[in-house]
Design an enzyme around this catalytic site. Structure first.
Site, PDB file in Angstrom:
ATOM      1  N   CYS A 224      76.832  83.076   3.659  1.00  0.00           N
ATOM      2  CA  CYS A 224      76.481  84.310   3.620  1.00  0.00           C
ATOM      3  C   CYS A 224      74.764  84.277   4.126  1.00  0.00           C
ATOM      4  CB  CYS A 224      76.703  85.450   2.743  1.00  0.00           C
ATOM      5  SG  CYS A 224      78.816  85.431   2.693  1.00  0.00           S
TER       6      CYS A 224
ATOM      7  N   ASP B 146      65.199  78.545 -25.199  1.00  0.00           N
ATOM      8  CA  ASP B 146      65.146  79.746 -26.357  1.00  0.00           C
ATOM      9  C   ASP B 146      64.565  81.195 -25.565  1.00  0.00           C
ATOM     10  OD1 ASP B 146      64.053  79.952 -29.342  1.00  0.00           O
ATOM     11  OD2 ASP B 146      63.411  78.874 -27.635  1.00  0.00           O
TER      12      ASP B 146
ATOM     13  N   CYS C  26      78.293  83.858  -0.677  1.00  0.00           N
ATOM     14  CA  CYS C  26      78.759  82.047  -0.917  1.00  0.00           C
ATOM     15  C   CYS C  26      77.028  81.739   0.414  1.00  0.00           C
ATOM     16  CB  CYS C  26      80.204  81.823  -0.143  1.00  0.00           C
ATOM     17  SG  CYS C  26      79.955  82.299   1.945  1.00  0.00           S
TER      18      CYS C  26
ATOM     19  N   ASP D 134      62.602  72.461 -24.857  1.00  0.00           N
ATOM     20  CA  ASP D 134      61.968  73.184 -25.488  1.00  0.00           C
ATOM     21  C   ASP D 134      61.973  72.874 -27.062  1.00  0.00           C
ATOM     22  OD1 ASP D 134      59.937  75.165 -25.765  1.00  0.00           O
ATOM     23  OD2 ASP D 134      61.973  76.746 -26.394  1.00  0.00           O
TER      24      ASP D 134
ATOM     25  N   CYS E  66      33.358  84.711  17.013  1.00  0.00           N
ATOM     26  CA  CYS E  66      32.663  83.887  18.564  1.00  0.00           C
ATOM     27  C   CYS E  66      33.296  83.475  19.314  1.00  0.00           C
ATOM     28  CB  CYS E  66      31.156  83.173  17.852  1.00  0.00           C
ATOM     29  SG  CYS E  66      32.288  81.457  17.252  1.00  0.00           S
TER      30      CYS E  66
ATOM     31  N   ASP F 248      60.128  80.361 -21.283  1.00  0.00           N
ATOM     32  CA  ASP F 248      61.427  79.188 -21.004  1.00  0.00           C
ATOM     33  C   ASP F 248      62.605  79.459 -19.734  1.00  0.00           C
ATOM     34  OD1 ASP F 248      60.861  77.048 -22.712  1.00  0.00           O
ATOM     35  OD2 ASP F 248      62.324  78.487 -24.145  1.00  0.00           O
TER      36      ASP F 248
ATOM     37  N   CYS G 236      35.479  80.678  18.271  1.00  0.00           N
ATOM     38  CA  CYS G 236      37.180  80.838  17.943  1.00  0.00           C
ATOM     39  C   CYS G 236      37.810  81.234  18.875  1.00  0.00           C
ATOM     40  CB  CYS G 236      36.666  82.072  17.351  1.00  0.00           C
ATOM     41  SG  CYS G 236      35.663  82.089  15.396  1.00  0.00           S
TER      42      CYS G 236
END
Length: 819
Positions: free
Chosen positions: A96, A699, A93, A500, A25, A703, A28
């Site tokens: 960059c 492991d 690196c 873990d 509307c 994880d 807005c």
């Protein structure tokens, strides 16, 4: 798109037309205009409700397109933009990453740009009609020596190009390394024993011929980097490498062709081709290690996606069809047979089974699933066949989310290594300015050349790679595989460690820890009966009971008619009697069979699993099983605290009772249980916010996101999943947790040596540079000073090869070093 975005500009202002969605509307319109007009630098904002566009005039030096879009979104409306992903090769690196992002964000129409060094990808959010993809590519290429490809290009083409680049880098390193050996030998003879092997002038020409291809071909990427840095008015590692090797090479060439120039200064002409060659070789080795690390990140993603399988069996057109897993749609019904992996997320609509979800939750025990319960992609169906209605497929599955989490976590990790880059911005320009000042005020070319020679940053460049290569070799000798040198530095400052449970603190394999009979005295009968039934089952609990029976060499009774009871256990006939083996829930369902509830609760309170044996009328006995703690787990936690760790946490997908029992045994400070991969990741982020630098030890596939998000991810090398190993920064090849404190100590020792190297290099350079101005330093002494500094830092770095991993002494030295 719901409209076009256009940008026009004048000398002082720019205009942009943004497509705005969600307006209903006139109010807005006013709200959007007010939000835009409130921004500094916005001179006008006019919203066309019918066309869903906002025309904004703004000062580009005060606000950007991203700021305008954020204001609209903050007001509660949408701004239509598109995302494009480029594969960018050549990032080596953090500089960059920053350079590429700044180049893209400077373009009109770019909302955001995020470069991921680990995966070699750049994601750009932009307005297509304001800036074309071709312009985005050009901006990336102009920012440096990069190759840009569309991520949508054939994956095989991308991998082929990456492999070609890697092989070229490898050839350049090997070529430089092979030639560096005779160059070093010849240069030493030319300096300290001239004429010993060849006449000095001839030896110089031989060294020139050997060094030229190393400098020009193997070191070409550094010289290109210098040129790009000059164009962008910046300085980085390429600047130092190129200036250092160029000063060494061209001064040596000058001496080779015109020795009288150096002789006129009253000094014996000297060359140091070896310096140029060795610097190129060592820096190429570092780049090669980086390329391998990035390749492993991509491999981790591929191995992760392979867990879901390549095909799926779906019900279509009244029959079963096997199709590519990428073609599965939401709403399809997928048939999963015993032993198969589940390729999608969905809900069981027929059948029951035990599902191994350890790759997601880490829990060692399978989870019983029935109609109406949810299953996840990548998990394994152990028992019965099930029909699964697809709720999420492809990238939207749990496995796809884990992949995204890994990529996001890799992209947000910022290495704190690259100490030399901190000097690159001022060191090289300062030295060039000092040499020009000497020439200007003394009119003495030889003194200016002496300044460049003595200030050559060779020792400074060698300070880090020599120590880090030695540290990597030392770690490998200790059974610690470190994927990237920056992780050695990161490990030194750890303040918290997150473990873990299953497969990390514990062995990951269920073991029978005890059994009893009711009434007491017939304990052996209990295990024999259980094994006689469980020998017919492939359930992990059943296999553990069978292993215990074989270990004790028991004689088993003969049973017949074994029947599996999905999710609860099984039954079989023995001497006209039906014997049951299974969970307390199974026996609770048998009318007339009374359980010993107190005994079951006591076993479960210890983090163990209770399996009952009996008939429908009475309980005969009970077996306790446990995923046992690794022998070194308690000592490893104690050693970590002695090394300066302030907080130890346990994160697991297993149930809370078991997790708390394990946490108590090892001495963990906090425990969080029943976590999915995204919850583990959130927990790691929260702990990093609270404690700073943090290591995650795990492991499993579940994880992997947390391993990527931690400051240092550490995987168990022998039992760890492929995805965890590829995602982690460090792997313990013998699964020996006692190595964890050694990683921290090695990091501290390596940084101590690097700081010594930098101090040695800078101190020698400072004294030598100061001696140039009054003319006290001759060219010969300048060469000796430069080479001496390089030799000293190299020898000091090599000391790490002899480091044995032990603490210096037992009274808190690690804590003092840590602080």
């Amino acid at each position: 798109m719901n409209g076009e975005t256009t940008i026009t500009s004048s000398a002082t202002t720019r205009k942009v037309e943004l497509p705005v969605t969600g307006m209903h509307c006139a109010s807005c319109v006013l709200r959007v205009e007010k939000a835009l007009a409130s921004l500094p630098g916005v001179t006008s904002a006019a919203v066309n409700f019918a066309a869903e566009k906002a025309l904004v005039e703004y000062a580009a030096d005060q606000v950007g397109v991203a700021g305008l879009a954020e204001a609209v979104r903050h007001a509660g409306y949408g701004v239509v933009a598109e995302k494009i992903t480029f594969a960018v090769q050549g990032m080596h690196c953090a500089g960059c990453v920053q350079r590429i992002e700044q180049a893209l964000q400077a373009l009109p129409g770019v909302l955001s740009a995020a470069a991921n060094f680990a995966t070699e990808q750049v994601v750009v959010e932009y307005f297509p009609s304001a800036v074309a993809p071709g312009e985005l590519k050009k901006a990336i290429v102009a920012a440096g020596d990069y190759r840009v490809l569309d991520a949508a290009q054939s994956k095989n083409d991308l991998e082929r190009l990456r492999e070609l680049d890697y092989q070229k880098l490898r050839r350049q390193f090997l070529f430089a390394a092979i030639l560096s050996a005779p160059i070093l030998l010849g240069n030493t003879l030319a300096m300290f024993a001239p004429g010993a092997l060849l006449p000095e002038r001839i030896m110089h020409f031989v060294l020139l011929a050997l060094t030229l291809p190393v400098y020009a071909w193997a070191g070409a990427r550094f010289h290109r980097g210098l040129w790009i840095s000059l164009k962008n008015k910046t300085a980085d590692m390429n600047t130092l490498v190129s200036v250092g090797t160029s000063a060494a090479f061209f001064y040596s060439a000058l001496v080779t062709f015109w020795p009288s120039v150096a002789a006129a200064t009253g000094e014996h002409p000297a060359v140091y081709y070896d310096t140029a060659a060795i610097i190129v070789t060592l820096i190429l080795l570092g780049r090669l290690l980086e390329a391998r690390a990035k390749g492993r990140t991509r491999d981790a993603i591929e191995k992760l996606l392979r867990l879901r399988g390549r095909t799926a069996r779906v019900v279509r057109d009244g029959g079963e069809r096997e199709i590519d897993v990428d073609d599965v749609r939401v709403g399809d019904v997928v048939i999963i047979r015993p032993g198969e992996r589940i390729p999608v997320d969905g809900t069981i609509v027929a059948g029951e089974s035990a599902i191994d979800e350890s790759m997601l939750t880490g829990e060692s025990l399978p989870v019983d699933k029935a109609v109406g319960e949810e299953v996840f992609s990548g998990t394994s169906n152990l028992a019965g066949a099930v029909d699964v209605q697809v709720t999420r497929a492809g990238e939207d599955t749990t496995l796809g989310k884990v992949k995204k989490l890994i990529l996001q976590a890799e992209g947000t990790r910022i290495p704190i290594m690259r100490l030399i880059d901190r000097y690159a911005g001022w060191y090289t320009p300062t030295i060039l300015m000092l040499a020009g000042t000497v020439l200007l005020f003394t009119q003495d070319m030889s003194r200016a050349v002496t300044m460049l020679v003595v200030a050559c940053p060779c020792a400074l460049i060698l300070a880090v790679p020599t120590a880090m290569v030695a540290a990597l070799s030392c770690a490998a000798r200790l059974g610690i595989y470190v994927k990237d040198v920056s992780n050695i530095e990161l490990a030194r400052n750890l303040t918290a460690v997150v473990f873990d449970k299953t497969g990390t603190l514990t062995t990951g394999e269920l073991t029978v820890t005890g059994y009893e009979s009711f009434p007491p005295g017939r304990e052996q009968d209990v295990i024999e009966l259980a094994c006689a039934l469980e020998a017919h089952s492939e359930h992990p609990l059943a296999r553990a009971i069978v292993r215990a029976a074989k270990r004790d060499r028991l004689v088993l009774p003969v049973t017949t008619g074994f029947t599996a009871i999905p999710g609860q256990g099984g039954s079989a006939a023995l001497d006209d009697q039906t014997i049951y083996v299974g969970s307390p829930r199974l026996f609770a369902s048998l009318n007339g069979c009374q359980q010993d509830g107190q005994t079951v609760e006591a076993i479960e309170a210890q983090g163990k699993t209770a399996i009952l044996v009996g008939t429908a009328e009475r309980l005969l006995g009970l077996i306790a099983l446990e995923d046992q703690l690794r022998p070194e787990s308690r000592r490893a936690v104690a050693d970590l605290r002695a090394a300066g760790i302030r907080h130890v946490a346990l994160l697991t997908g297993d149930n809370r009772v078991t997790a708390e029992a394990i946490a108590t045994q090892v001495g963990a400070d906090t425990v969080r249980a029943e976590l999915l991969p995204e919850q583990k990741l959130a927990a790691v982020h929260a702990l990093r916010m609270e404690f700073g630098s943090l290591a995650m030890v795990g492991d499993g596939v579940n994880d992997a996101p947390a391993l990527a998000a931690a400051s240092v991810g550490i995987a168990m090398g022998a039992t760890g999943s492929d995805v965890a190993l590829e995602t982690a920064d460090v792997a313990l090849m013998a699964d020996d947790l006692s190595k964890l404190p050694q990683i921290m100590r090695l990091g501290r020792q390596a940084i101590r040596v690097i700081r010594q190297n930098i101090a040695i290099a800078l101190a020698i350079k400072a004294v030598a540079i100061a001696a140039v101005f009054p003319g006290w330093l001759t060219l010969w002494l300048a060469v000796l000073g430069d080479m001496g500094a390089s030799v000293l830092v190299t020898l000091n770095g090599m000391r790490l090869l002899r480091w044995n991993g032990a603490a210096r002494h037992t009274h808190g030295i690690d804590r003092r070093e840590h602080s």
